[in-house]
Design a protein around this motif. Structure first.
Motif, short mmCIF file in Angstrom:
data_model
loop_
_atom_site.label_atom_id
_atom_site.label_comp_id
_atom_site.label_asym_id
_atom_site.label_seq_id
_atom_site.Cartn_x
_atom_site.Cartn_y
_atom_site.Cartn_z
N HIS A 45 0.83 -1.20 0.00
CA HIS A 45 0.00 0.00 0.00
C HIS A 45 0.86 1.26 0.00
CE1 HIS A 45 -3.93 -1.78 0.19
NE2 HIS A 45 -3.60 -2.54 1.22
N ASP A 49 0.65 3.94 -2.92
CA ASP A 49 0.31 5.34 -2.63
C ASP A 49 1.40 6.28 -3.14
OD1 ASP A 49 -1.99 4.47 -1.46
OD2 ASP A 49 -1.21 4.55 0.59
N GLU A 242 -4.77 -5.94 -7.74
CA GLU A 242 -5.33 -5.63 -6.44
C GLU A 242 -6.83 -5.35 -6.58
OE1 GLU A 242 -2.06 -6.28 -4.25
OE2 GLU A 242 -3.91 -5.47 -3.42
N ALA A 260 -5.69 4.49 -6.44
CA ALA A 260 -4.75 5.03 -5.46
C ALA A 260 -4.86 6.54 -5.57
CB ALA A 260 -3.33 4.55 -5.74
#
Length: 602
Positions: A45, A49, A242, A260
């Motif tokens: 993550h 990001d 994902e 994202a």
């Protein structure tokens, strides 16, 4: 060749090692699995990001660049009269100002009439009177206030794109156009870099590259667009994207990209090399262009893979340390167990010896009486010979035959005494634990010979029912003598007051030699049966029994790999059953048994 004890201790050592390793490693593995999963998820993550933010900022920068160039052309069209724009020299002056201000981003300027003919031009190419009537950008510019075209080769044969603004004059449309330097624009897109393999490029709505990737990717632009647009097809290559799986009814799952921020991303497998790529994208030009950022997963998650490798190395070293510790501890524990077992074995031997001495004490009276009879005969015969010699001294003739008879009787009784003492000494000799093949019938006969005198005094009739040809048994003869003597002595004690019958039976069943010792004594109460093999448990009066006899019997028989059981009823009698594993598992014929006994005697 490993013995049974060696195999037992080796198995015990392995079991201890397995328990130590399992107990030590399971919490470590669980902790590392949980921590690894949490770190893996958090790191993915974090990377998503970070790269999403980079792509978003870069997309904004590109959009800003395009809007600035479009704003410059729109400002020019709004400020300059059309008559000025129709003057090539004026266009040259304006182009020079634009190039100085924007560092050569604007390549040329041109004014195109409604028929698509470029009536005025300023730039490095000879494009005056160029025909753009069929060009897609011109048709789009005629229908909209302004436009930014896709990258194309055009008349100049070089990749470029057009920024165009429509100008109205006297009801007639004109198009003011400018070419943006492709190299400068491509450099802006390529500035988005991360790691060793990260690169950015732009694809239009038809799946055509609008900027040139700096390295071969192996990606298929149409496949990327299918994912972006949500098309589900067997030709789609992305895997492990994902997000939530959505099955399309075909054999291949399609996975929705994950957002994202304002940027979406997914993982893509290159068809040719099977390399896994992270793909981030965001739309430009109101969805007509897409900015893609691509990076190999192993590059993007390099720190994650390095941490995973380091974790596995630590786990391997920990496992090695635990294994070495388990090996050392198990070895030490087993050595201690071996030492304790040896001490226990020595103690058992001492207990057996003590039990044997106690049995000798019980035999003493009977043995003494049995020896006393032949000794009395020998003394009587010696006195008779002395009388004959005195008669000879008085002149009487010596009865030689009578002397010979007396001497023969003395020799016979002496041999009898020798045999009795030999049996007693053989039994009293220190126990030899050496295992050898023994004929159980012969051993029973030897033990019965020791107790016959005591049995007669107690009014007990010993009956032997020995089956011929039972297999030989691997055992220690002296230890088995101890077992038989303890059981027989207990039976004689049980029938001491009333007399009775003692039956000793041998048989061979199911691969085992069975010895039954049955008496007609008082019997054992049911409450005492579970405890009769416990050490120091006895129902005899104080001073008469130690409580070790049956415990010794049980230990010896179990050590031989056999078993001992008991059936008893009060007022009826008691029967002990000894189960022994045969030496060869083959029943001998009487002839074979006799031949073996002869060889043993030789």
């Amino acid at each position: 060749m490993l013995t049974a004890d060696d195999r037992y201790y080796s198995s015990l050592r392995r079991n201890i090692m397995a328990i130590i390793i399992t107990v030590s490693m399971m919490p470590l593995l669980a902790m590392m699995a949980i921590a690894g999963y949490q770190f893996h998820t958090a790191y993915r993550h974090k990377v998503a990001d970070h790269l999403g933010a980079l792509v978003e900022r870069h997309a904004l920068h590109i959009d800003t660049f395009l809007m600035e160039k479009l704003a410059d052309i729109r400002s020019l069209a709004a400020i300059k009269p059309l008559e000025k724009l129709q003057d090539p020299q004026e266009l040259e002056n304006i182009l020079a100002i634009f190039q100085e201000k924007h560092q050569g981003v604007f390549v040329d300027l041109g004014l195109v009439n409604e028929r698509g003919v470029q009536v005025a031009y300023a730039g490095p190419f000879r494009l005056t009177r160029a025909q753009y009537g069929d060009a897609s950008w011109f048709q789009e510019a005629m229908s909209q206030p302004f436009t930014i075209s896709d990258v194309f080769l055009g008349l100049r044969g070089l990749p470029h794109f057009i920024v165009a603004v429509r100008v109205e004059k006297n009801g007639r449309p004109w198009v003011l156009r400018s070419t943006v330097d492709f190299v400068s624009f491509n450099r802006i897109v390529e500035d988005l870099r991360s790691g060793k393999t990260g690169q950015a490029f732009i694809i239009n709505a038809e799946g055509q590259f609008q900027t040139q990737p700096h390295a071969k990717l192996g990606v298929v632009p149409q496949d990327l667009l299918r994912v972006v647009r949500g098309e589900k097809s067997k030709e789609i290559y992305p895997v492990a994207v994902e997000g939530l799986d959505v099955m399309d009814g075909s054999s291949s799952p399609y996975r929705e990209p994950t957002a994202a921020g304002t940027v979406s991303w997914f993982e893509y497998t290159v068809p040719e090399t099977q390399a896994r790529l992270l793909v981030f994208y965001q739309s430009l030009k109101e969805g007509r262009w897409y900015l893609f950022y691509v990076q190999e997963s192993r590059d993007a998650f390099h720190d994650l893979y390095r941490a995973r490798t380091l974790t596995l190395c630590v786990l391997a070293l920990s496992a090695l340390g635990v294994a070495l510790t388990a090996w050392a501890l198990s070895r030490r524990v087993v050595q201690r167990i071996i030492q304790v077992d040896r001490e226990k074995e020595m103690m058992n031997e001492q207990v057996i010896e003590a039990g044997k001495l106690a049995s000798i004490g019980e035999l003493a009276a009977g043995i003494a009486h049995e020896i006393n009879n032949p000794v009395a005969i020998m003394v009587e015969e010696a006195g008779w010979i002395q009388d004959l010699l005195q008669d000879m001294e008085r002149g009487e003739s010596l009865d030689v035959e009578e002397v010979r008879r007396s001497l023969a009787q003395i020799r016979t009784q002496g041999a009898r005494c020798k045999e009795i003492t030999h049996k007693l000494l053989s039994f009293a000799r220190r126990t030899d634990p050496a295992v050898q093949q023994v004929q159980i019938n012969k051993l029973i006969e030897e033990v019965v010979a020791l107790v016959e005198q005591r049995a007669r005094y107690n009014g007990v009739n010993i009956r032997m029912h020995l089956t011929e040809g039972v297999p030989w048994v691997a055992m220690s003869p002296s230890e088995m003598q101890q077992v038989l003597l303890n059981l027989i002595n207990n039976a004689l004690d049980a029938m001491e007051k009333t007399g009775g019958i003692l039956d000793i039976t041998t048989r061979y069943e199911n691969g085992r030699v069975i010895v039954d010792v049955a008496d007609t004594g008082e019997g054992i109460p049911q409450a005492n049966l579970p405890r009769i093999f416990d050490p120091f448990f006895t129902t005899k009066p104080v001073g008469k029994g130690t409580g070790l006899g049956l415990s010794i019997c049980y230990g010896i028989v179990r050590k031989l790999g056999g078993n001992i059981t008991v059936n008893s009823a009060v007022g009826v009698g008691t029967t002990f059953h000894i189960y022994l594993p045969s030496g060869d598992g083959v029943v001998e014929t009487p002839l074979q048994s006799v031949e073996r006994l002869k060889k043993e005697e030789c």
